[in-house]
Design an enzyme around this catalytic site. Structure first.
Site, mmCIF file in Angstrom:
data_model
loop_
_atom_site.group_PDB
_atom_site.id
_atom_site.type_symbol
_atom_site.label_atom_id
_atom_site.label_comp_id
_atom_site.label_asym_id
_atom_site.label_seq_id
_atom_site.Cartn_x
_atom_site.Cartn_y
_atom_site.Cartn_z
ATOM 1 C CE LYS A 1 4.614 31.326 26.772
ATOM 2 N NZ LYS A 1 5.672 30.507 27.284
ATOM 3 C CE LYS B 1 8.081 30.289 21.161
ATOM 4 N NZ LYS B 1 9.191 29.772 21.913
ATOM 5 C CE LYS C 1 11.885 24.813 26.841
ATOM 6 N NZ LYS C 1 11.531 26.044 27.536
HETATM 7 P P1 ATP Z 1 7.995 27.910 25.753
HETATM 8 O O1 ATP Z 1 7.900 27.367 24.372
HETATM 9 O O2 ATP Z 1 7.603 26.992 26.843
HETATM 10 O O3 ATP Z 1 7.468 29.294 25.877
HETATM 11 P P2 ATP Z 1 10.605 28.496 25.027
HETATM 12 O O4 ATP Z 1 11.224 27.277 24.464
HETATM 13 O O5 ATP Z 1 10.175 29.588 24.123
HETATM 14 O O6 ATP Z 1 9.496 28.067 26.008
HETATM 15 P P3 ATP Z 1 13.026 28.951 26.548
HETATM 16 O O7 ATP Z 1 13.289 27.575 26.926
HETATM 17 O O8 ATP Z 1 13.353 29.880 27.640
HETATM 18 O O9 ATP Z 1 11.548 29.225 26.084
HETATM 19 O O10 ATP Z 1 13.846 29.306 25.260
HETATM 20 C C1 ATP Z 1 15.237 29.141 25.217
HETATM 21 C C2 ATP Z 1 15.757 29.802 23.997
HETATM 22 O O11 ATP Z 1 15.266 29.123 22.828
HETATM 23 C C3 ATP Z 1 15.318 31.262 23.863
HETATM 24 O O12 ATP Z 1 16.425 32.023 23.419
HETATM 25 C C4 ATP Z 1 14.255 31.222 22.816
HETATM 26 O O13 ATP Z 1 14.158 32.424 22.101
HETATM 27 C C5 ATP Z 1 14.731 30.090 21.927
HETATM 28 N N1 ATP Z 1 13.628 29.471 21.193
HETATM 29 C C6 ATP Z 1 12.494 28.958 21.724
HETATM 30 N N2 ATP Z 1 11.696 28.450 20.777
HETATM 31 C C7 ATP Z 1 12.335 28.665 19.594
HETATM 32 C C8 ATP Z 1 12.009 28.376 18.232
HETATM 33 N N3 ATP Z 1 10.881 27.778 17.916
HETATM 34 N N4 ATP Z 1 12.901 28.722 17.277
HETATM 35 C C9 ATP Z 1 14.057 29.330 17.593
HETATM 36 N N5 ATP Z 1 14.421 29.638 18.860
HETATM 37 C C10 ATP Z 1 13.575 29.316 19.855
#
Ligand code: ATP
Ligand code: LTN
Length: 328
Positions: free
Chosen positions: A113, A194, A197
């Site tokens: 990041k 990955k 969002k």
């Molecule tokens: P950003 O992508 O903005 O960094 P994020 O989606 O990774 O945000 P969170 O919203 O806090 O962050 O994630 C919520 C949960 O979803 C966490 O447990 C994270 O590990 C899981 N998660 C996020 N992206 C994925 C993915 N691509 N596949 C599986 N699990 C995910």
């Protein structure tokens, strides 16, 4: 042995995606039947990167509504907003004195990041310390997360052990709970990264995407050379990702999904994936529409933060006493 408490957090940093759902949220729904669960919309974590204030406020409510719409029952779980319980920020500060610069600057999420940014805030660096405070405040033994959070969980464990060694047995040392399938859903336009969002909307399916948008995004998803629909993450990352998404959405194993699509073309396969995803999202979207902006949602969050604050206060008080704070 009492049943482990569960804690997990979700950032209001964008539209929740099927990655969030398949990797984390759907496990929350199962765990609520067996454990005392705390689920938190971590707005302070989102603020480690620039956010539009109005959007952040709206998204915080949106994420809470989506967590409920996915099946969390407020009679079973404590659902709340992180900033409504100031003990999170207070414990985070107390943990700063137990955390080393080296271990934070080595975090892969921090490096990812921080890369390509002109300036890097200390918020981004300290992000995992706040996450440790979230978990340890509730003495959570089990933390359901996606694969990307493994390293952060390791730090939370290290801080717990470090504190216990220095000040006496205080914290439960938390275990990550990372699913074997779906813990890392990949981006639709670059299946080596990955799904996230905070990337461009074409790279993810949002939980609130209407059916035609889901179908269009999946139709455009990057696939691999060749024509076989086989689960081979290294050689066929795009197809393997779609097979995982399909299997989890349709309630099948990846092997069953492979057998089902044997001999079919990519276009038909993608249509079937879209249909399964749309069916998974349909009830979630319907319940979301009832909850968003409702007094019911506001009451649930108010009650959640009251319950969470009671539990958090007990831990914070113990920590303050052990660290030598003169209590008022
Ligand atoms: P950003 O992508 O903005 O960094 P994020 O989606 O990774 O945000 P969170 O919203 O806090 O962050 O994630 C919520 C949960 O979803 C966490 O447990 C994270 O590990 C899981 N998660 C996020 N992206 C994925 C993915 N691509 N596949 C599986 N699990 C995910
Ligand atoms: N860092 C996590 C969100 C998060 C979290 C937590 C997860 C903040 N606090 C406590 C589990 C437990 C993420 O970005 N996915």
């Amino acid at each position: 042995m009492p049943m482990a408490r569960v804690f997990s957090g979700v950032q209001p940093s964008g539209d929740l995606t099927i990655g969030n759902y398949l990797g984390a949220l759907r496990h929350f729904v199962v765990l609520q039947h067996e454990h005392e669960c705390y689920f938190c919309v971590v707005d302070l974590h989102a603020l480690t990167l620039p956010q539009d204030p109005g959007e952040l406020r709206a998204r915080t409510e949106k994420v809470a509504a989506l967590l409920l719409a996915c099946g969390l029952d407020p009679a079973r779980v404590t659902l709340f907003v992180q900033s409504h319980v100031p003990a999170h920020a207070e414990l985070c500060w107390l943990f700063f004195g137990l955390t080393y610069l080296g271990e934070l600057s080595r975090m892969t999420q921090f490096k990812d990041k921080a890369r390509n940014r002109k300036t890097v805030t200390t918020g981004l660096l300290n992000y995992p310390v706040l996450m440790a405070a979230d978990i340890l405040l509730y003495q959570a033994g089990l933390v359901p997360v996606g694969d990307d959070q493994k390293q952060h969980l390791e730090l939370a464990r290290d801080i717990a052990v470090r504190f216990n060694n220095r000040f006496g047995e205080t914290f439960v040392v938390p275990e990550p709970m990372i699913a074997k399938v779906g813990a890392r859903i990949m981006s639709l336009d670059d299946p080596t990264r990955k799904m996230s969002k905070s990337e461009t909307p074409d790279s993810y399916v949002a939980l609130l995407d209407p059916p035609e948008v889901v179908a269009a995004k999946l139709a455009r998803a990057v696939t691999d050379s060749g024509r076989e629909i086989r689960y081979r993450p290294k050689e066929k990352p795009g197809i393997s990702n779609l097979l995982t998404i399909y299997a989890l959405s349709a309630g099948k194993t990846v092997r069953e999904a492979e057998a089902e699509f044997d001999g079919l073309g990519y276009a038909d396969f993608k249509k079937a994936v879209a249909e399964a995803v749309v069916e998974t999202l349909r009830p979630i979207q319907a319940r979301y529409r009832e909850l968003i902006g409702s007094a019911e949602l506001r009451d649930i969050l108010r009650e959640g933060s009251r319950r969470a604050a009671d539990v958090a206060a007990v831990t914070l008080r113990t920590v303050q006493e052990k660290m030598g704070i003169l209590l008022p």
